[in-house]
Design an enzyme around this catalytic site. Sequence first.
Site, PDB file in Angstrom:
ATOM      1  N   ASN A  13     126.914  65.346  38.760  1.00 29.80           N
ATOM      2  CA  ASN A  13     126.578  66.762  38.974  1.00 29.80           C
ATOM      3  C   ASN A  13     126.754  67.441  37.625  1.00 29.80           C
ATOM      4  O   ASN A  13     127.870  67.692  37.190  1.00 29.80           O
ATOM      5  CB  ASN A  13     127.521  67.366  40.027  1.00 29.80           C
ATOM      6  N   LYS A  15     126.013  70.381  36.674  1.00 32.81           N
ATOM      7  CA  LYS A  15     126.326  71.815  36.702  1.00 32.81           C
ATOM      8  C   LYS A  15     125.425  72.556  35.693  1.00 32.81           C
ATOM      9  O   LYS A  15     124.276  72.196  35.532  1.00 32.81           O
ATOM     10  CB  LYS A  15     127.820  72.034  36.456  1.00 32.81           C
ATOM     11  N   HIS A  98     128.254  73.142  47.243  1.00 33.58           N
ATOM     12  CA  HIS A  98     129.316  72.867  46.266  1.00 33.58           C
ATOM     13  C   HIS A  98     130.307  74.032  46.263  1.00 33.58           C
ATOM     14  O   HIS A  98     129.922  75.188  46.437  1.00 33.58           O
ATOM     15  CB  HIS A  98     128.698  72.686  44.875  1.00 33.58           C
ATOM     16  N   GLU A 170     135.485  67.179  48.274  1.00 35.95           N
ATOM     17  CA  GLU A 170     135.877  67.658  46.956  1.00 35.95           C
ATOM     18  C   GLU A 170     136.967  68.715  47.083  1.00 35.95           C
ATOM     19  O   GLU A 170     136.668  69.897  47.286  1.00 35.95           O
ATOM     20  CB  GLU A 170     134.672  68.268  46.241  1.00 35.95           C
ATOM     21  N   GLY A 176     137.157  69.979  38.172  1.00 36.02           N
ATOM     22  CA  GLY A 176     137.141  70.480  36.795  1.00 36.02           C
ATOM     23  C   GLY A 176     138.518  70.817  36.248  1.00 36.02           C
ATOM     24  O   GLY A 176     138.648  71.407  35.178  1.00 36.02           O
ATOM     25  N   SER A 216     137.469  65.583  39.404  1.00 38.24           N
ATOM     26  CA  SER A 216     138.094  64.924  38.259  1.00 38.24           C
ATOM     27  C   SER A 216     138.100  63.400  38.369  1.00 38.24           C
ATOM     28  O   SER A 216     139.014  62.741  37.877  1.00 38.24           O
ATOM     29  CB  SER A 216     139.510  65.470  38.028  1.00 38.24           C
TER      30      SER A 216
HETATM   31  P1  PGA Z   1     134.581  67.322  38.104  1.00 39.42           P
HETATM   32  O1  PGA Z   1     133.536  68.005  39.085  1.00 39.42           O
HETATM   33  O2  PGA Z   1     134.325  65.835  38.181  1.00 39.42           O
HETATM   34  O3  PGA Z   1     134.273  67.887  36.750  1.00 39.42           O
HETATM   35  O4  PGA Z   1     135.935  67.676  38.590  1.00 39.42           O
HETATM   36  C1  PGA Z   1     133.228  67.422  40.323  1.00 39.42           C
HETATM   37  C2  PGA Z   1     132.239  68.287  41.037  1.00 39.42           C
HETATM   38  O5  PGA Z   1     132.336  69.513  40.945  1.00 39.42           O
HETATM   39  O6  PGA Z   1     131.342  67.774  41.728  1.00 39.42           O
END
Ligand code: PGA
Length: 255
Positions: A13, A15, A98, A170, A176, A216
């Site tokens: 993803n 973003k 999300h 999630e 993040g 993460s």
């Molecule tokens: P991240 O994001 O791996 O950077 O924590 C995961 C997501 O938001 O799908």
Amino acid sequence: MDKKLRKAVIAGNWKMNKTPAETTALINEMKPLVKDADCDVVLCVPYVDIAAAVEAAKDSNIKIGAENVHFKASGAYTGEISAEMLVASGVEYVVVGHSERRQYFGETDQTVNLRTLAAVNAGLTAIVCVGETLEQRELGYTETLLKYQTKMALTNVTADQLKNIIVAYEPVWAIGTGVTATADQADEGNGFVRAAIAEVYGEDVANSVTVQYGGSMNAKNADELVAKVNVDGGLIGGASLKAEDFSIIVKAASK
Ligand code: PGA
């Protein structure tokens, strides 16, 4: 429960990152690294990068997804993109609900459900995200919340359409932040999602649905996470922007 009944899917993803030119470069870097994957490999990219991504991923095992979809087929919805438009652009997957959409853009359980229906009705595979905040976890509502969000998101989705649904657990506190859920927490959260599906559709159907973990996940912790019985791959944010890290996660899910 046999994990082999389900497909492991590793989905990036991106973003709000990468221009079209950067998209082409990153996918070209990833292609040789993930070509032997024994799991499905998906990259969900910003709308403006879709054309470049589809072109770069042509003749490879990488499938392209979008990061959101509107629930109406067409009309006066400035700034929105329909499921039909995505399909016509070569998109096969789409992230729905999300936590960043829920948190910053007013997405509700109802709109997540409508977007999920629009996606599957158009033939897309929806990656439906659910997850508790830290406060909800500390209050002891994780199971209740995950089951509620899962059932709400899947309202009016038929058992047959579930073949085109992936649910991503999630935890909001892990996205993040660099704080990953422990493998046991991920397994438990994914188990709550699967239990919610079983309550509505029965055990057999629930055991066939891919449930990812996200938050993460990275090259270091992927092995341990995807080894868990309820974790069928991952939705990867930050680590999907680095070809080598992403390929290590893909390899972990291919074992
Ligand atoms: P991240 O994001 O791996 O950077 O924590 C995961 C997501 O938001 O799908």
